[in-house]
Enzyme design. Structure first.
Site, PDB file in Angstrom:
ATOM      1  N   ASP A  18     -31.863 -28.597  -5.052  1.00 55.52           N
ATOM      2  CA  ASP A  18     -31.537 -27.197  -5.285  1.00 55.52           C
ATOM      3  C   ASP A  18     -32.698 -26.453  -5.938  1.00 55.52           C
ATOM      4  O   ASP A  18     -33.682 -27.063  -6.379  1.00 55.52           O
ATOM      5  CB  ASP A  18     -30.279 -27.066  -6.159  1.00 55.52           C
ATOM      6  CG  ASP A  18     -30.224 -28.106  -7.282  1.00 55.52           C
ATOM      7  OD1 ASP A  18     -31.284 -28.609  -7.695  1.00 55.52           O
ATOM      8  OD2 ASP A  18     -29.123 -28.427  -7.744  1.00 55.52           O
ATOM      9  N   ASN A  20     -19.062 -30.161 -15.592  1.00 58.70           N
ATOM     10  CA  ASN A  20     -17.889 -29.682 -14.855  1.00 58.70           C
ATOM     11  C   ASN A  20     -17.704 -30.411 -13.525  1.00 58.70           C
ATOM     12  O   ASN A  20     -16.912 -29.995 -12.685  1.00 58.70           O
ATOM     13  CB  ASN A  20     -17.993 -28.164 -14.611  1.00 58.70           C
ATOM     14  CG  ASN A  20     -19.187 -27.793 -13.733  1.00 58.70           C
ATOM     15  OD1 ASN A  20     -19.901 -28.655 -13.230  1.00 58.70           O
ATOM     16  ND2 ASN A  20     -19.402 -26.497 -13.541  1.00 58.70           N
ATOM     17  N   HIS A  49     -20.046 -30.837 -11.147  1.00 62.62           N
ATOM     18  CA  HIS A  49     -20.860 -30.399 -10.010  1.00 62.62           C
ATOM     19  C   HIS A  49     -21.914 -31.454  -9.660  1.00 62.62           C
ATOM     20  O   HIS A  49     -22.372 -32.218 -10.515  1.00 62.62           O
ATOM     21  CB  HIS A  49     -21.492 -29.019 -10.247  1.00 62.62           C
ATOM     22  CG  HIS A  49     -22.623 -28.959 -11.214  1.00 62.62           C
ATOM     23  ND1 HIS A  49     -22.822 -27.886 -12.060  1.00 62.62           N
ATOM     24  CD2 HIS A  49     -23.645 -29.812 -11.496  1.00 62.62           C
ATOM     25  CE1 HIS A  49     -23.893 -28.085 -12.789  1.00 62.62           C
ATOM     26  NE2 HIS A  49     -24.418 -29.259 -12.464  1.00 62.62           N
ATOM     27  N   GLU A  56     -20.604 -25.945  -7.495  1.00 59.72           N
ATOM     28  CA  GLU A  56     -19.701 -25.763  -8.619  1.00 59.72           C
ATOM     29  C   GLU A  56     -18.257 -26.026  -8.186  1.00 59.72           C
ATOM     30  O   GLU A  56     -17.958 -26.055  -6.987  1.00 59.72           O
ATOM     31  CB  GLU A  56     -19.843 -24.322  -9.144  1.00 59.72           C
ATOM     32  CG  GLU A  56     -21.248 -23.957  -9.612  1.00 59.72           C
ATOM     33  CD  GLU A  56     -21.626 -24.571 -10.969  1.00 59.72           C
ATOM     34  OE1 GLU A  56     -21.160 -25.672 -11.292  1.00 59.72           O
ATOM     35  OE2 GLU A  56     -22.401 -23.913 -11.702  1.00 59.72           O
TER      36      GLU A  56
END
Ligand code: F6R
Length: 266
Positions: A67, A136, A138, A143
């Site tokens: 990314d 979280n 990801h 996400e």
């Protein structure tokens, strides 16, 4: 899914680096998927030391980053292009022409995402994808609520992710709001996945990934569908797993007794 629980972050990096080294020794032109952030730093350090010692070569390998922040040029020191250059390309001795990072600074980010997918396919796909995991759940910057079928595309970052990553920037306001990330479908196409996690702040995400229901609310849980995914975690990151006795027994049987753990490989 294989879950390997090791005492600390050093042991996690040793084991994961070994898996990468074994691949590159058996296949010098391997295509690696490379994560950024804190989690894989120990892996890259160990691999770089092995390269410096003349024990390993990445000269024929290729790499694709997961990314990039939207709007950051590669020259920006906070960009993932800069991270990959500083932690991966240079130290491991990869040919820069074979190292790829999504173009988060492109005028047309959708086209840049499609071009990235084409480049991965053109290289024959990723042999081994190194992953970290967000608190979280990801992976990449997919996400919670990301589609399991997603490909490289623009995503908005959650506030939690921006707060978590503010440590790399001057302040929260400096953290970009968007990114260009490989999709969960892209990541799942890798032939092998090695996810590393260290620390208690990753414990809930690791438990969700390995043992929780498969749900878009914990994107890493999609790895339960992957035929060759390994989660390498330290004790703190393993704290919320329930099948720890089983994972330890399986690891002892498969690795420790045969000496196939630690770094460098014999
Ligand atoms: C990095 C990436 C992210 C990180 C995750 C954990 O390229 O895509 O999924 O792996 O945010 O970050 P660290 O390792 O800094 O805790």
């Amino acid at each position: 899914m294989e879950v390997v629980i090791l005492p600390d972050g050093d042991a996690v990096a040793d084991h994961a680096a070994r898996l990468v080294a074994e691949l590159v020794r058996s296949r010098p032109d391997a295509v690696l998927g490379v994560a950024t952030g804190s989690s894989p730093v120990g892996i890259y350090r160990r691999l770089a030391a092995a390269v410096d010692a003349g024990e390993l070569s990445f000269a024929r390998a290729a790499a694709f980053a997961l990314d990039e922040y939207a709007g950051l040029p590669p020259e920006d020191p906070h960009s993932y292009a800069a991270y990959i250059a500083g932690h991966v390309t240079g130290p491991l001795g990869l040919d820069p022409a074979r190292v790829h990072v999504p173009d988060g600074n492109a005028a047309d980010l959708a086209a840049a995402g499609a071009a990235y997918e084409a480049a991965i396919a053109g290289a024959g796909g990723v042999d081994l994808q190194i992953l970290g995991i967000g608190a979280n759940g990801h992976i990449g910057f997919n996400e919670p609520s990301s589609s399991f079928a997603s490909r490289t595309r623009v995503k908005a970052l959650t506030r939690q992710t921006r707060e978590d990553n503010a440590r790399f920037f001057g302040s929260l306001a400096d953290v970009p709001t968007h990114c260009l990330t490989q999709g969960l479908g892209t990541i799942m196409d890798a032939r092998r996945i090695v996810l590393v996690a260290q620390g208690s702040h990753k414990a809930a995400a690791v438990a969700g990934a390995a043992e929780g229901p498969v749900t878009a609310m914990c994107p890493a849980s999609v790895l339960q569908f992957h035929p060759d995914a390994v989660l390498v975690v330290d004790e703190a990151a393993a704290a919320q797993l329930t099948l720890t006795d089983y994972y330890r027994t399986a690891y002892e049987a498969d690795h420790a007794k045969r000496g196939t753990h630690g770094f460098p490989p014999q």
